[in-house]
Design a protein around this motif. Structure first.
Motif, short mmCIF file in Angstrom:
data_model
loop_
_atom_site.label_atom_id
_atom_site.label_comp_id
_atom_site.label_asym_id
_atom_site.label_seq_id
_atom_site.Cartn_x
_atom_site.Cartn_y
_atom_site.Cartn_z
N GLU A 178 0.85 -1.19 0.00
CA GLU A 178 0.00 0.00 0.00
C GLU A 178 0.89 1.24 0.00
N ARG A 179 0.34 2.32 -0.54
CA ARG A 179 1.14 3.54 -0.66
C ARG A 179 0.25 4.76 -0.45
N ARG A 180 0.80 5.80 0.18
CA ARG A 180 0.03 7.01 0.45
C ARG A 180 0.47 8.13 -0.51
N ARG A 233 -4.25 13.29 2.05
CA ARG A 233 -3.44 12.07 2.07
C ARG A 233 -4.30 10.81 1.94
N TRP A 235 -4.78 6.79 0.84
CA TRP A 235 -4.01 5.56 0.72
C TRP A 235 -4.59 4.72 -0.42
N TYR A 241 -2.16 3.31 -7.30
CA TYR A 241 -1.56 4.56 -6.80
C TYR A 241 -1.62 5.69 -7.83
#
Length: 270
Positions: A178-180, A233, A235, A241
């Motif tokens: 996972e990436r923010r 922000r 996620w 993404y």
């Protein structure tokens, strides 16, 4: 030029006798060579299958199989020249001296080889991961002995030396799954701050690609000289993404415009 027939006949007889005497060694040596090459291919194929069945990393499997392949080839070559009657002890000494000379002249390559070993053993990334290293952001295609082959987002193939790669900073974007996305939206001081925050948060919650765990965040990040800066922000899964990043920019701008909230011209992105 005069050639003595008797002398020529004598040389021919000696050559034929030498060939007859030496032919068993020659036949034996080439028999060992051909059988050995076939055996090496067979052994290498079996070893690969065993490692694959044990679910070893594909990069590690290829790396170990390649090392085994070349080790067996060197052993076969030494056996081949030994069957030809060549003294192997002196040959091994010459080979060692040559190896030392080559090693000194190829220190960079040896550093890359050691770097490749470190990458495979400690696994800071694997094939398929998206990483940032040596000024490049790309997806790893293959970890070779001396270099790592990667593909950038604009379809360029990049080869990064393993020595520099293993000794530098590596950011692995795929390891956690996972990436923010860290975005900043700036609105004017005349805007209703609470309303702007609620609108931005609503945009994030409506996007099905935005994860709810961890929950998306919107908060006042800074009060600058000309605007109120909101940190936005969301996620997302690694695969989503890019879409979440661009959709958040577009949807937040549209939602703020529809609400009559003025977005300052200098929107920052990270």
């Amino acid at each position: 030029m005069y050639i003595n027939p008797e002398q020529l006949s004598s040389y021919a007889a000696k050559f034929i006798n030498l060939l007859i005497d030496y032919s068993p060694k020659l036949i034996s040596a080439f028999l060992v060579l051909f059988v050995g090459l076939y055996a090496i291919k067979f052994i290498n194929r079996i070893i690969r299958k065993i490692m694959e069945k044990r679910n070893l990393d594909p990069t590690l499997t290829k790396f170990l199989a390649d090392i085994l392949l070349w080790a067996l080839r060197i052993l076969l070559f030494v056996t081949f020249i030994s069957n030809l009657g060549i003294e192997t002890s002196s040959f091994v000494a010459i080979l060692g001296a040559m190896g030392l000379a080559v090693g000194l002249s190829l220190q960079g390559s040896l550093s890359n080889f050691a770097g490749g070993m470190l990458i495979i053993v400690f696994k800071p990334f694997k094939v398929g991961d998206t990483i940032e290293a040596q000024g490049v952001i790309a997806t790893v295609l293959e970890i070779q002995i001396f270099v790592t082959k990667m593909l950038t987002g604009n379809n360029q193939t990049v080869f990064v030396p393993n020595g520099a790669l293993s000794n530098g900073t590596i950011i692995n974007y795929s390891m956690q799954g996972e990436r923010r996305a860290d975005l900043t939206f700036s609105v004017s001081y005349d805007s209703d701050i609470k309303k702007a925050k609620d609108i931005l948060l609503e945009v994030l919650n409506k996007n099905p690609k935005v994860l709810q765990k961890p929950a998306p965040e919107v908060f006042v990040k800074n009060l600058s000289a000309s605007s109120v800066d909101f940190a936005v922000r969301p996620w997302a899964k690694n695969a989503n993404y890019g879409a979440v990043f661009s959709e958040t920019l577009e949807d937040c701008k549209t939602a703020l415009d529809q609400a009559g909230i003025s977005v300052q011209p200098f929107t920052l992105q990270k």
